[in-house]
Design a protein around this motif. Sequence first.
Motif, short mmCIF file in Angstrom:
data_model
loop_
_atom_site.label_atom_id
_atom_site.label_comp_id
_atom_site.label_asym_id
_atom_site.label_seq_id
_atom_site.Cartn_x
_atom_site.Cartn_y
_atom_site.Cartn_z
N CYS A 112 0.85 -1.18 0.00
CA CYS A 112 0.00 0.00 0.00
C CYS A 112 0.89 1.24 0.00
N SER A 113 0.97 1.92 -1.14
CA SER A 113 1.86 3.07 -1.28
C SER A 113 1.12 4.36 -0.94
N ARG A 114 1.83 5.25 -0.26
CA ARG A 114 1.23 6.53 0.13
C ARG A 114 0.80 7.32 -1.10
N GLN A 115 -0.42 7.85 -1.03
CA GLN A 115 -0.94 8.72 -2.08
C GLN A 115 -0.22 10.06 -2.00
N LEU A 116 0.47 10.44 -3.06
CA LEU A 116 1.30 11.64 -3.03
C LEU A 116 0.52 12.90 -3.38
N ASP B 191 6.37 6.01 3.61
CA ASP B 191 6.06 5.89 2.18
C ASP B 191 5.14 4.73 1.83
N GLY B 192 4.94 3.80 2.74
CA GLY B 192 4.08 2.68 2.41
C GLY B 192 3.84 1.76 3.59
N ALA C 153 -3.42 5.57 1.45
CA ALA C 153 -2.60 4.75 0.56
C ALA C 153 -3.46 4.04 -0.47
N GLU C 154 -2.79 3.59 -1.52
CA GLU C 154 -3.44 2.79 -2.56
C GLU C 154 -2.60 1.54 -2.78
N VAL C 155 -3.27 0.41 -2.97
CA VAL C 155 -2.55 -0.84 -3.22
C VAL C 155 -1.92 -0.77 -4.61
N THR C 156 -0.59 -0.83 -4.65
CA THR C 156 0.14 -0.76 -5.92
C THR C 156 0.72 -2.11 -6.33
N HIS C 157 0.59 -3.10 -5.47
CA HIS C 157 0.99 -4.47 -5.82
C HIS C 157 0.31 -5.42 -4.85
N ALA C 158 -0.27 -6.49 -5.38
CA ALA C 158 -0.92 -7.49 -4.53
C ALA C 158 -0.77 -8.87 -5.15
N ARG C 159 -0.66 -9.85 -4.30
CA ARG C 159 -0.72 -11.24 -4.71
C ARG C 159 -1.28 -12.06 -3.55
N PRO C 160 -2.02 -13.14 -3.77
CA PRO C 160 -2.40 -13.60 -5.11
C PRO C 160 -3.46 -12.68 -5.70
#
Length: 245
Positions: free
Chosen positions: A59-63, A75-76, A238-245
């Motif tokens: 979850c990356s911080r919304q800039l 930052d995340g 924040a917004e999820v910028t990578h997730a798995r599965p």
Amino acid sequence: MAEEMLKEENQPTVWKMIYLARRNPALAAADFPQAWREHSALGRQCKNVGQRVKAVAQCSRQLQVDASALSTDYDGVNLMVLADREAGSAIWDDPETLAIMRPDEPRVFADYVRNFSVLCRQQVLYERMPADVSAALLPQNEQVMLIGFLQRSDEWQGAVTSPVLCPPHWRIGGVNQASRIVCNTLDEKAPAGYGYRYIVEWWFDTVEQALSAAQSLNASAAAQDDEFGWGEHVFMLAEVTHARP
């Protein structure tokens, strides 16, 4: 659609490793999510990581958003569902992880990941979501969240009980628009500076809803000092910028 207040006894135990990350200062803030994804990809080379980690959400911080309650010091937030509680300690001594992932950590982060990671028990307190989304262990790509790290203390007094129901001021004002509220309760002594008693996730349908929630956070003395108050805290949109599965 599912819309309900959820009680802990009705939920399976979910163990999570969570970390509150600062990027390597040499990285521009806008470049951090990609460097973080590259780091995560190294985990595919580690067999034991695949066995011990069931799901990951970066979850990356919304800039582009701003509110007085939001921190820009980090930052995340990484949310990682573990196969079991023991995985939370075993993963740090795994030879593959030490050989492949740990050497890459200084490239991405301001410190080694173990120094800012905490072990938690998850409890879903509220949800109003389609059944297929509700079933997900973690948020998926592009999910917008307000994440609060609450009640920091350097004194470890043992794991506490999760709230039985969602505390009222966790649903007052803009945060009441959340489609899901998740409480993660610290379950073991944290690294220095990261002893947050509760880590709360508020999931939102839009950035605008999440920003409205951040702008309306109750900053009164009661909200700070209540049993489930903010205490010394960090809030991040924040917004999820990578997730798995």
